[in-house]
Design an enzyme around this catalytic site. Structure first.
Site, mmCIF file in Angstrom:
data_model
loop_
_atom_site.group_PDB
_atom_site.id
_atom_site.type_symbol
_atom_site.label_atom_id
_atom_site.label_comp_id
_atom_site.label_asym_id
_atom_site.label_seq_id
_atom_site.Cartn_x
_atom_site.Cartn_y
_atom_site.Cartn_z
ATOM 1 N N LYS A 95 0.837 -1.218 0.000
ATOM 2 C CA LYS A 95 0.000 0.000 0.000
ATOM 3 C C LYS A 95 0.862 1.254 0.000
ATOM 4 C CE LYS A 95 -3.730 -2.472 2.338
ATOM 5 N NZ LYS A 95 -3.030 -3.725 2.616
ATOM 6 N N ARG A 96 1.887 1.269 -0.823
ATOM 7 C CA ARG A 96 2.845 2.355 -0.852
ATOM 8 C C ARG A 96 2.394 3.484 -1.777
ATOM 9 N NH1 ARG A 96 4.969 -0.268 3.042
ATOM 10 N NH2 ARG A 96 7.179 -0.803 3.090
#
Length: 270
Positions: A95-96
């Site tokens: 989830k960068r």
């Protein structure tokens, strides 16, 4: 040149007749006692899980949160290499996203894995270094399976669409290289259906099957684009044998096989 991620995933799905994503959330507090004496307990655990589940897995999805330590990253690298040795793609659930140099650094994670999850909250420039990797899969968070997802994702915009609907539309625009998918939870089947109608060509990663009690039929019916997509179970598979000592991995394999067969009922597969 390496084939695009979704092309490779399609080949894997066809080869093993499965859309199961096995979430490798190797929570150290839940590992079998007999593995805790190993040099890298998480790697020892994941290796046994992979041995028992790889023939049912279209993909492995380790969540980076469980590997945020020096030993954890070592265990993750060993896990990725082992999965690739079994010819199973690896999707890093990280989830960068960020801006400038920071997001370019984050995107280097794609040197290690086949695909990644990203957060669209900061807009396109925060995702561009990921999107530019034509051979890698980029799954954009859209409508998540947690109860609090509605706090922001369901808000209505001036256009009349919900935030998650705008995210889906943007992801479709960002899909210039055919490498973009969406994360859409199985716990909201009506929204899963509506998003699929909006973006017919984007493969979905559908979490929430298993411990979160998501809708397996909706996950298959609406999660796949031309047969390509992933339905994930993490705890429901890897901790299926949590109380079975050294038999934990066989229980995980049995759970993966059951999920494969359950999902294939809706895929029309044997």
């Amino acid at each position: 040149m390496t084939a695009p991620f979704f092309e490779r995933l399609a080949d894997r799905i066809e080869r093993v007749d499965s859309v199961v994503s096995v979430g490798l959330d190797a929570d150290r507090s839940r590992l079998p006692d007999h593995l805790l004496e190993k040099d890298l307990p998480q790697w020892a655990f994941n290796r046994r899980i992979i041995d028992e589940t790889h023939e049912y897995a279209a993909c492995y999805k380790p969540n980076a949160a469980f590997y945020e330590s020096a030993d954890g990253w070592r265990a993750l690298r060993e896990t990725i290499a082992y999965a690739k040795g079994k010819d199973v793609p690896v999707l890093l659930d990280a989830k960068r996203a960020d801006i400038g140099n920071t997001t370019r650094q984050y995107a280097q994670l794609l040197d290690e894995v086949d695909a990644i999850t990203v957060n669209p909250y900061m807009g396109r420039d925060s995702l561009q270094p990921f999107l530019d990797r034509e051979d890698k899969g980029v799954f954009v968070l859209c409508r998540t399976s947690n109860p609090g997802g509605a706090d922001l994702q369901d808000l209505e915009l001036a256009s009349g669409e919900a935030v998650y609907e705008r995210v889906a539309a943007l992801a479709d625009l960002w899909n210039e290289h055919g490498n973009v998918g969406l994360v859409v939870g199985a716990t909201a089947p009506e929204e899963l259906e509506s998003i699929r109608e909006q973006v017919p060509d984007l493969p979905f990663l559908v979490p929430g099957i298993g411990a979160q009690g998501g809708d397996a039929e909706a996950a298959v019916e609406h999660g796949l684009a031309d047969g390509v997509g992933l339905v994930n179970s993490s705890r429901g598979i890897i901790f299926a044998g949590e109380d079975e000592g050294e038999a934990f991995a066989k229980a995980a394999g049995d759970a993966a096989r059951r999920l494969q067969r359950r999902l294939n009922q809706y895929r029309g597969s044997d």
